[in-house]
Design a protein around this motif. Structure first.
Motif, PDB file in Angstrom:
ATOM      1  N   MET A   2       0.832  -1.199   0.000  1.00  0.00           N
ATOM      2  CA  MET A   2       0.000   0.000   0.000  1.00  0.00           C
ATOM      3  C   MET A   2       0.870   1.252   0.000  1.00  0.00           C
ATOM      4  O   MET A   2       2.005   1.237   0.484  1.00  0.00           O
ATOM      5  CB  MET A   2      -0.901   0.030   1.223  1.00  0.00           C
ATOM      6  N   GLY A   3       0.299   2.345  -0.481  1.00  0.00           N
ATOM      7  CA  GLY A   3       1.017   3.606  -0.480  1.00  0.00           C
ATOM      8  C   GLY A   3       1.152   4.165   0.930  1.00  0.00           C
ATOM      9  O   GLY A   3       0.310   3.956   1.787  1.00  0.00           O
ATOM     10  N   SER A   4       2.227   4.844   1.161  1.00  0.00           N
ATOM     11  CA  SER A   4       2.495   5.436   2.477  1.00  0.00           C
ATOM     12  C   SER A   4       1.787   6.788   2.571  1.00  0.00           C
ATOM     13  O   SER A   4       1.779   7.563   1.618  1.00  0.00           O
ATOM     14  CB  SER A   4       4.003   5.618   2.655  1.00  0.00           C
ATOM     15  N   SER A   8       1.219   7.703   8.376  1.00  0.00           N
ATOM     16  CA  SER A   8       1.966   6.464   8.620  1.00  0.00           C
ATOM     17  C   SER A   8       3.444   6.725   8.866  1.00  0.00           C
ATOM     18  O   SER A   8       4.137   5.866   9.398  1.00  0.00           O
ATOM     19  CB  SER A   8       1.773   5.491   7.453  1.00  0.00           C
ATOM     20  N   MET A   9       3.946   7.884   8.493  1.00  0.00           N
ATOM     21  CA  MET A   9       5.350   8.212   8.741  1.00  0.00           C
ATOM     22  C   MET A   9       5.589   8.498  10.222  1.00  0.00           C
ATOM     23  O   MET A   9       6.717   8.414  10.694  1.00  0.00           O
ATOM     24  CB  MET A   9       5.770   9.423   7.895  1.00  0.00           C
ATOM     25  N   HIS A  14       1.393   9.648  16.519  1.00  0.00           N
ATOM     26  CA  HIS A  14      -0.067   9.696  16.425  1.00  0.00           C
ATOM     27  C   HIS A  14      -0.725   8.795  17.470  1.00  0.00           C
ATOM     28  O   HIS A  14      -1.752   9.158  18.053  1.00  0.00           O
ATOM     29  CB  HIS A  14      -0.538   9.318  15.014  1.00  0.00           C
ATOM     30  N   LEU A  15      -0.130   7.646  17.729  1.00  0.00           N
ATOM     31  CA  LEU A  15      -0.669   6.779  18.780  1.00  0.00           C
ATOM     32  C   LEU A  15      -0.537   7.445  20.149  1.00  0.00           C
ATOM     33  O   LEU A  15      -1.449   7.362  20.975  1.00  0.00           O
ATOM     34  CB  LEU A  15       0.026   5.418  18.757  1.00  0.00           C
ATOM     35  N   ALA A  16       0.570   8.123  20.386  1.00  0.00           N
ATOM     36  CA  ALA A  16       0.743   8.861  21.651  1.00  0.00           C
ATOM     37  C   ALA A  16      -0.280   9.984  21.745  1.00  0.00           C
ATOM     38  O   ALA A  16      -0.839  10.244  22.821  1.00  0.00           O
ATOM     39  CB  ALA A  16       2.163   9.407  21.759  1.00  0.00           C
ATOM     40  N   ARG A  82      -2.328  16.570  15.789  1.00  0.00           N
ATOM     41  CA  ARG A  82      -2.308  15.693  14.609  1.00  0.00           C
ATOM     42  C   ARG A  82      -1.768  16.447  13.396  1.00  0.00           C
ATOM     43  O   ARG A  82      -0.925  15.937  12.659  1.00  0.00           O
ATOM     44  CB  ARG A  82      -3.725  15.190  14.351  1.00  0.00           C
ATOM     45  N   ARG A  83      -2.268  17.659  13.232  1.00  0.00           N
ATOM     46  CA  ARG A  83      -1.832  18.475  12.097  1.00  0.00           C
ATOM     47  C   ARG A  83      -0.353  18.855  12.221  1.00  0.00           C
ATOM     48  O   ARG A  83       0.414  18.735  11.265  1.00  0.00           O
ATOM     49  CB  ARG A  83      -2.703  19.730  12.003  1.00  0.00           C
ATOM     50  N   THR A  84       0.063  19.275  13.422  1.00  0.00           N
ATOM     51  CA  THR A  84       1.444  19.734  13.587  1.00  0.00           C
ATOM     52  C   THR A  84       2.448  18.576  13.589  1.00  0.00           C
ATOM     53  O   THR A  84       3.593  18.776  13.210  1.00  0.00           O
ATOM     54  CB  THR A  84       1.602  20.581  14.870  1.00  0.00           C
TER      55      THR A  84
END
Length: 120
Positions: A2-4, A8-9, A14-16, A82-84
């Protein structure tokens, strides 16, 4: 394969961020719950005075709005973070944490005042 994606980077960040949001959510629910619990106990018992009933109602309203404040702050911070994170421009959230801390302190102060008045 799948594309990244940008998300996903930075999976760990994001989980934190999601765990932090859940902590804000638990804090908000606890603040609301404490207020409703005190008000429910006050209504269920005939031991209260007009002052303690008024104080319990005020405490319930204060804890509800403080909990809503914490929930709104947590939600705004989640989306901002999330955005930053994706833009690699993360900034700590000092003023928002200060406001939430004040809200929690007010609920704790009202709880202490209520308990002191009821126990006398």
């Amino acid at each position: 394969m799948m594309g990244s994606t940008v998300d996903s980077m930075y999976i760990q960040q994001h989980l934190a961020n999601e765990r932090t949001f859940l902590a804000w959510l638990r804090t908000a629910l606890a603040m609301k719950g404490i207020g409703f619990l005190i008000f429910g106990i006050e209504l269920a018992t005939d031991l209260g005075t007009p002052l303690t009933r008024t104080l319990a109602a005020a405490f319930s309203v204060l804890s509800f709005f403080a909990g809503m404040t914490v929930l709104v702050i947590g939600t705004v911070l989640f989306f901002r973070n999330r955005r930053t994170i994706n833009a690699q421009q993360f900034k700590a959230s000092g003023p928002a944490v200060l406001i939430a801390g004040i809200a929690v302190a007010l609920v704790m102060l009202m709880l202490m005042i209520y308990v002191l008045l009821v126990s006398v």
